[in-house]
Scaffold this active site. Structure first.
Site, mmCIF file in Angstrom:
data_model
loop_
_atom_site.group_PDB
_atom_site.id
_atom_site.type_symbol
_atom_site.label_atom_id
_atom_site.label_comp_id
_atom_site.label_asym_id
_atom_site.label_seq_id
_atom_site.Cartn_x
_atom_site.Cartn_y
_atom_site.Cartn_z
ATOM 1 N N CYS A 57 45.415 31.863 -29.411
ATOM 2 C CA CYS A 57 46.720 31.346 -29.837
ATOM 3 C C CYS A 57 46.542 30.248 -30.866
ATOM 4 C CB CYS A 57 47.502 30.834 -28.632
ATOM 5 S SG CYS A 57 49.108 30.142 -29.091
ATOM 6 N N CYS B 275 48.953 27.330 -30.581
ATOM 7 C CA CYS B 275 48.637 26.368 -29.512
ATOM 8 C C CYS B 275 47.435 25.506 -29.887
ATOM 9 C CB CYS B 275 48.295 27.086 -28.212
ATOM 10 S SG CYS B 275 49.267 28.536 -27.862
ATOM 11 N N ASP B 276 46.425 26.102 -30.449
ATOM 12 C CA ASP B 276 45.131 25.417 -30.529
ATOM 13 C C ASP B 276 44.657 25.086 -31.942
ATOM 14 O OD1 ASP B 276 44.960 25.561 -27.767
ATOM 15 O OD2 ASP B 276 44.105 27.569 -27.818
#
Ligand code: NAP
Length: 313
Positions: free
Chosen positions: A138, A141-142
């Site tokens: 992701c 997200c990261d």
């Protein structure tokens, strides 16, 4: 046979727990099956994440597993009953609905499905070991954790192109590794990635292993499937963008699923093709896939279920 439940919730990610918090606060005493999805891991995909920094209300961020523990406590505080088992089959053909675990049978007036989806992983040595420590599925997200670093993204579809572009906001260099010599992504997404000076492409390339120093990723071992050359490619991170699959196996033949096996809900609601069965979170969403959007649609499913139940009396 257990006593008839008002609401059974299947799944224990942000959607499932949010549905539980709402239905529990409405005194419906929900029964939530936290399941063992993702290889024996209740709590969903956030259990595979380290720091979550984009969930509003947590300015310092929070570790994914800690966040799920808090969701669970909040759901329990209002009276959610939690069962640590998987639902292995459902019968939605008549009401009350029947759900079975490996050992028991349950009945409910209404069911909320929040079984989520899972990233498809490369399934190579080292990948699991470094998940959350350089390996991710992701970018949204990261990506932030890779400021000034070099990262690899695997895949040739729209997700890979979109995430490659997104990653260039942080990373120094993004290398797209694709197993063929042409992309599956739409033309516009391809062009955007190809025009981005921070993105380079390695064609006909397969990752054979993720390498690290025990703490974090340092390189990937790659194969050129045309020349059979194998070499190490240094990198700080590896993003898999080879697709997602929803956890809907037990609903086949019971509910309408789309061509990718996501549960179909009527537009703007969480109503499935069976009256009294609702669904929220990633199991209905192949677009946004965020903890906050999953929690939001878990809330919608709870409100839809409550309203539907109140009309049955
Ligand atoms: P996808 O279209 O199924 O593409 C998956 C890619 O991963 C393909 O290029 C595939 O290679 C590759 N792949 C699959 N298994 C692999 C493996 N084991 N090892 C290495 N590579 C592998 O998935 P997606 O990109 O996640 O997109 C899913 C859907 O969402 C699509 O309909 C897409 O259009 C849509 N989407 C749209 C947008 C947008 O419009 N903004 C953004 C994201 C996603 P091959 O090409 O060789 O099969």
């Amino acid at each position: 046979m257990n006593e008839l439940e008002e609401v059974i919730i299947i799944g224990s990610g942000p959607a499932g727990y949010t549905a539980a918090i709402y239905t529990a606060r409405s005194e419906l005493k929900p029964l939530l099956f936290e399941g063992q999805q993702l290889g024996g891991q209740p709590g969903g995909q956030l259990m595979l994440t380290t720091e979550v920094e984009n969930f509003p209300g947590f300015p310092e961020g929070m570790m994914g597993p800690e966040m799920m523990e808090k969701y669970k406590k909040q759901a329990e505080r209002f009276g959610t009953k939690i069962v640590s088992e998987d639902i292995v089959s459902v019968d939605f053909s008549s009401r009350p609905f029947t759900l079975k675990t490996a050992t028991d049978t349950y009945q409910a007036k209404t069911v909320i499905i929040c079984t989520g989806a899972q990233a498809i992983w490369l399934n190579v040595p080292g990948e699991e070991q470094y998940q959350g420590h350089g390996v991710s599925a992701c970018a949204t997200c990261d990506g932030f954790f890779f400021r000034g670093k070099n990262v690899v993204i695997v895949g040739g579809g729209d997700s890979a192109m979109e995430e490659a572009n997104f990653l260039t906001r942080f990373a120094n260099k993004v290398t797209v590794m694709h197993r063929r010599d042409s992309l599956r992504a739409s033309k516009i997404m391809q062009q955007r990635a190809m025009n981005n000076p921070k993105i380079e492409f390695l064609w006909n390339t397969e990752i054979q292993e993720v390498l690290g120093d025990g703490q974090t990723v340092t390189a990937v071992k790659i194969l050129n499937n045309q020349t059979n050359e194998v070499r190490e490619f240094p990198t700080d991170g590896v993003f898999a963008a080879i697709g997602h699959k929803p956890n809907t196996g037990i609903f086949e033949g019971q509910l309408e699923l789309d061509e990718k096996k996501y549960i179909v809900v009527s537009s703007g609601s969480t109503r499935t093709s069976v009256e009294g069965v609702f669904a929220g979170g990633d199991v209905i969403d192949h677009t946004y896939r965020q903890a906050i959007t999953a929690a939001g649609s878990g809330c919608m499913a709870a409100l839809d279920a409550e309203r539907w139940l109140s009309l049955q009396e």
